[in-house]
Design a protein around this motif. Structure first.
Motif: not given
Length: 248
Positions: A105, A165, A168, A170, A173-177, A179, A234
């Motif tokens: 990402d 916004y 995150h 990654i 999954q696209m969004h993991e812990d 934040e 990323t």
């Protein structure tokens, strides 16, 4: 729960990250006055699939495209379509790809033709704020050390950091812990350890940090109508320092 990646998983993420980085580099060649955001989306999807990867964004919670294309005062989640880019615009392109089950990402803000110095400076400071944050992305530091550096750098140049916004974790999954806010006080949050992989993404406005979601329930714009820029990579936390997985 923060999922720590093994070396083999990070190797997979290097591959997906490379696809994303190359996609953004390819799109930069096409970002010119007269092209539509829909055409950029078509080019991105075609290239991602040519690399045996899958666009992460397409169908994600119903999102209809392979990239987010956010123009001028659009902060994030712009839906590609018939909008024609004009000389002097700026466009933030966010892109994701899945390869071998792992996501990459990243986002960049590009100039459309010749842009104002104001817009040029915004893009430059947004990118630099990311790299100031990355200086703190080392084992033993706290997550908010990254956030704090990003905020301090952007605000020291008179800009504001979007609060609604955040970045995150990654992986599969696209969004993991966790934040990852782009603002905050240093010394807080989880300690950085080897194997964390984070999508760090400052969103910086010329005006105030307030934003709102448009009626399409996706596109986020600045409330005051001022320009916004976005820069993301990323990042793997490793023993010898952070590795940016989405640079070409």
């Amino acid at each position: 729960m923060i999922i720590i990646k093994k070396s083999k998983e990070i190797e997979y993420m290097r591959h997906s990250g490379r696809v994303v980085g190359k996609t953004l580099a390819k799109l930069q060649e096409y970002v010119k006055p007269g092209i539509t955001t829909g055409e950029l989306d078509r080019i991105a999807e075609e290239y991602i699939r040519s690399q045996n990867a899958i666009p992460s964004f397409k169908g994600y919670y119903g999102f209809p495209a392979s990239i987010c294309a956010s123009v001028n005062n659009e902060v994030v989640h712009g839906i590609p379509g018939k909008k024609v880019l004009q000389e002097g615009d700026i466009i933030s392109i966010d892109c994701g790809a899945i390869l071998n089950g792992y996501h990459g990402d990243a986002a960049r803000t590009f100039a459309v033709g010749k842009i104002s110095k104001e817009a040029e400076d915004l893009i430059k400071i947004t990118k630099k704020s990311f790299f100031k944050g990355i200086e703190k992305a080392i084992i033993g530091n706290r997550l908010s050390d990254i956030s704090s550096e990003i905020q301090k750098y952007a605000e020291s140049h008179g800009y504001s950091i979007v609060r609604d916004y955040v970045g995150h974790g990654i992986g599969t999954q696209m969004h993991e812990d966790p934040e990852i806010p782009n603002f905050g006080v240093s010394g807080r949050g989880p300690k950085l350890v080897e194997g964390m992989v984070l999508a760090i993404e400052p969103m910086v406005n010329i005006g105030k940090y307030n934003v709102r979601v448009q009626q399409n329930n996706w596109t986020v714009v600045t409330e005051d109508g001022t320009l916004s820029a976005h820069y993301e990579n990323t990042v793997a936390i490793l023993n010898d320092g952070p590795e940016l997985l989405t640079l070409c």
